[in-house]
Scaffold this motif. Structure first.
Motif, PDB file in Angstrom:
ATOM      1  N   ALA A 117      10.156  -2.952  -0.211  1.00 48.79           N
ATOM      2  CA  ALA A 117      10.458  -1.723   0.520  1.00 48.79           C
ATOM      3  C   ALA A 117       9.226  -0.844   0.710  1.00 48.79           C
ATOM      4  O   ALA A 117       9.083  -0.188   1.727  1.00 48.79           O
ATOM      5  CB  ALA A 117      11.551  -0.941  -0.196  1.00 48.79           C
ATOM      6  N   GLY A 118       8.326  -0.827  -0.233  1.00 44.22           N
ATOM      7  CA  GLY A 118       7.153   0.034  -0.139  1.00 44.22           C
ATOM      8  C   GLY A 118       5.907  -0.669   0.340  1.00 44.22           C
ATOM      9  O   GLY A 118       4.824  -0.072   0.344  1.00 44.22           O
ATOM     10  N   PHE A 119       6.016  -1.907   0.774  1.00 38.42           N
ATOM     11  CA  PHE A 119       4.832  -2.685   1.140  1.00 38.42           C
ATOM     12  C   PHE A 119       4.134  -2.135   2.381  1.00 38.42           C
ATOM     13  O   PHE A 119       2.925  -1.930   2.381  1.00 38.42           O
ATOM     14  CB  PHE A 119       5.213  -4.154   1.342  1.00 38.42           C
ATOM     15  N   ILE A 120       4.872  -1.883   3.444  1.00 32.55           N
ATOM     16  CA  ILE A 120       4.279  -1.371   4.685  1.00 32.55           C
ATOM     17  C   ILE A 120       3.688   0.026   4.480  1.00 32.55           C
ATOM     18  O   ILE A 120       2.555   0.279   4.901  1.00 32.55           O
ATOM     19  CB  ILE A 120       5.311  -1.389   5.843  1.00 32.55           C
ATOM     20  N   PRO A 121       4.392   0.950   3.818  1.00 24.57           N
ATOM     21  CA  PRO A 121       3.772   2.261   3.585  1.00 24.57           C
ATOM     22  C   PRO A 121       2.495   2.184   2.746  1.00 24.57           C
ATOM     23  O   PRO A 121       1.542   2.913   2.995  1.00 24.57           O
ATOM     24  CB  PRO A 121       4.863   3.056   2.859  1.00 24.57           C
ATOM     25  N   ILE A 122       2.458   1.292   1.764  1.00 21.71           N
ATOM     26  CA  ILE A 122       1.251   1.169   0.934  1.00 21.71           C
ATOM     27  C   ILE A 122       0.103   0.613   1.768  1.00 21.71           C
ATOM     28  O   ILE A 122      -1.040   1.023   1.618  1.00 21.71           O
ATOM     29  CB  ILE A 122       1.556   0.306  -0.306  1.00 21.71           C
ATOM     30  N   ILE A 138      -5.235   0.477   3.879  1.00 21.23           N
ATOM     31  CA  ILE A 138      -6.128  -0.078   4.894  1.00 21.23           C
ATOM     32  C   ILE A 138      -7.064   0.990   5.461  1.00 21.23           C
ATOM     33  O   ILE A 138      -8.280   0.777   5.495  1.00 21.23           O
ATOM     34  CB  ILE A 138      -5.324  -0.818   5.976  1.00 21.23           C
ATOM     35  N   PRO A 139      -6.574   2.161   5.889  1.00 18.04           N
ATOM     36  CA  PRO A 139      -7.519   3.182   6.363  1.00 18.04           C
ATOM     37  C   PRO A 139      -8.477   3.647   5.268  1.00 18.04           C
ATOM     38  O   PRO A 139      -9.647   3.937   5.543  1.00 18.04           O
ATOM     39  CB  PRO A 139      -6.627   4.328   6.828  1.00 18.04           C
ATOM     40  N   TYR A 140      -8.001   3.722   4.018  1.00 20.06           N
ATOM     41  CA  TYR A 140      -8.859   4.121   2.907  1.00 20.06           C
ATOM     42  C   TYR A 140     -10.020   3.147   2.749  1.00 20.06           C
ATOM     43  O   TYR A 140     -11.176   3.552   2.660  1.00 20.06           O
ATOM     44  CB  TYR A 140      -8.039   4.194   1.618  1.00 20.06           C
ATOM     45  N   HIS A 164      -5.710  11.064   2.439  1.00 17.88           N
ATOM     46  CA  HIS A 164      -4.763  12.094   2.020  1.00 17.88           C
ATOM     47  C   HIS A 164      -3.615  12.225   3.019  1.00 17.88           C
ATOM     48  O   HIS A 164      -2.459  12.348   2.632  1.00 17.88           O
ATOM     49  CB  HIS A 164      -5.462  13.440   1.846  1.00 17.88           C
ATOM     50  N   VAL A 165      -3.932  12.173   4.300  1.00 19.00           N
ATOM     51  CA  VAL A 165      -2.897  12.238   5.329  1.00 19.00           C
ATOM     52  C   VAL A 165      -1.961  11.042   5.192  1.00 19.00           C
ATOM     53  O   VAL A 165      -0.738  11.177   5.276  1.00 19.00           O
ATOM     54  CB  VAL A 165      -3.541  12.272   6.729  1.00 19.00           C
ATOM     55  N   ASN A 166      -2.525   9.878   4.957  1.00 15.93           N
ATOM     56  CA  ASN A 166      -1.705   8.686   4.800  1.00 15.93           C
ATOM     57  C   ASN A 166      -0.880   8.728   3.519  1.00 15.93           C
ATOM     58  O   ASN A 166       0.198   8.162   3.454  1.00 15.93           O
ATOM     59  CB  ASN A 166      -2.574   7.428   4.823  1.00 15.93           C
ATOM     60  N   PHE A 167      -1.389   9.400   2.497  1.00 20.29           N
ATOM     61  CA  PHE A 167      -0.618   9.547   1.264  1.00 20.29           C
ATOM     62  C   PHE A 167       0.632  10.375   1.528  1.00 20.29           C
ATOM     63  O   PHE A 167       1.717  10.053   1.045  1.00 20.29           O
ATOM     64  CB  PHE A 167      -1.469  10.189   0.165  1.00 20.29           C
ATOM     65  N   ASP A 168       0.488  11.445   2.304  1.00 24.21           N
ATOM     66  CA  ASP A 168       1.654  12.249   2.668  1.00 24.21           C
ATOM     67  C   ASP A 168       2.649  11.418   3.471  1.00 24.21           C
ATOM     68  O   ASP A 168       3.856  11.490   3.262  1.00 24.21           O
ATOM     69  CB  ASP A 168       1.234  13.484   3.467  1.00 24.21           C
ATOM     70  N   SER A 200       4.412   9.049   1.112  1.00 26.98           N
ATOM     71  CA  SER A 200       5.432   9.742   0.335  1.00 26.98           C
ATOM     72  C   SER A 200       6.679  10.004   1.167  1.00 26.98           C
ATOM     73  O   SER A 200       7.806   9.839   0.697  1.00 26.98           O
ATOM     74  CB  SER A 200       4.877  11.066  -0.192  1.00 26.98           C
ATOM     75  N   PHE A 201       6.487  10.400   2.419  1.00 25.05           N
ATOM     76  CA  PHE A 201       7.615  10.668   3.311  1.00 25.05           C
ATOM     77  C   PHE A 201       8.416   9.399   3.586  1.00 25.05           C
ATOM     78  O   PHE A 201       9.646   9.399   3.497  1.00 25.05           O
ATOM     79  CB  PHE A 201       7.105  11.273   4.624  1.00 25.05           C
ATOM     80  N   ILE A 202       7.725   8.311   3.894  1.00 25.55           N
ATOM     81  CA  ILE A 202       8.411   7.041   4.183  1.00 25.55           C
ATOM     82  C   ILE A 202       9.142   6.535   2.934  1.00 25.55           C
ATOM     83  O   ILE A 202      10.284   6.080   3.025  1.00 25.55           O
ATOM     84  CB  ILE A 202       7.411   5.981   4.705  1.00 25.55           C
ATOM     85  N   SER A 203       8.493   6.632   1.788  1.00 25.00           N
ATOM     86  CA  SER A 203       9.140   6.181   0.550  1.00 25.00           C
ATOM     87  C   SER A 203      10.384   7.010   0.263  1.00 25.00           C
ATOM     88  O   SER A 203      11.403   6.490  -0.189  1.00 25.00           O
ATOM     89  CB  SER A 203       8.171   6.273  -0.616  1.00 25.00           C
ATOM     90  N   PHE A 204      10.307   8.310   0.531  1.00 29.38           N
ATOM     91  CA  PHE A 204      11.461   9.187   0.335  1.00 29.38           C
ATOM     92  C   PHE A 204      12.597   8.802   1.264  1.00 29.38           C
ATOM     93  O   PHE A 204      13.761   8.796   0.879  1.00 29.38           O
ATOM     94  CB  PHE A 204      11.048  10.640   0.555  1.00 29.38           C
ATOM     95  N   MET A 205      12.256   8.462   2.511  1.00 29.45           N
ATOM     96  CA  MET A 205      13.272   8.097   3.490  1.00 29.45           C
ATOM     97  C   MET A 205      13.937   6.752   3.155  1.00 29.45           C
ATOM     98  O   MET A 205      15.094   6.538   3.477  1.00 29.45           O
ATOM     99  CB  MET A 205      12.688   8.043   4.894  1.00 29.45           C
TER     100      MET A 205
END
Length: 90
Positions: free
Chosen positions: A12-17, A22-24, A76-80, A83-88
């Motif tokens: 479930a968290g693979f795509i958000p991670i 990748i940008p980092y 940092h933007v991607n971390f937010d 977090s949003f995607i994981s919450f959803m």
């Protein structure tokens, strides 16, 4: 977890991670290389030839520190977002 929620819950968290990492990584490697190139470009060929291992290491470490800060700001933007995607998802 696999029996109750299915195989999708395992990833479930693979795509958000990936959206965060990748940008980092790209930002860190790119800034590191560009910073190192900029430092060496400012030097004359004689100065470059006379650099010792400690000076080369200092340039590399300094570029890495700058790259780390830049990558942290970039991700940092991607971390937010992560977090949003994981919450959803949960």
């Amino acid at each position: 977890m696999l029996t109750t929620e299915g195989i999708g819950a395992m990833y479930a968290g693979f795509i958000p991670i990936l959206a965060k990492q990748i940008p980092y990584a790209i930002g860190q490697f790119t800034v590191n290389e560009r910073c190192t190139e900029a430092i060496y470009k400012q030097m004359s060929p004689e100065t470059k030839a006379n650099l010792g291992p400690v000076q080369n290491l200092s340039i590399t470490l300094g570029s890495g520190i700058v790259a780390g800060f830049a990558a942290a700001i970039l991700s940092h933007v991607n971390f937010d977002f992560h977090s949003f995607i994981s919450f959803m998802l949960y």
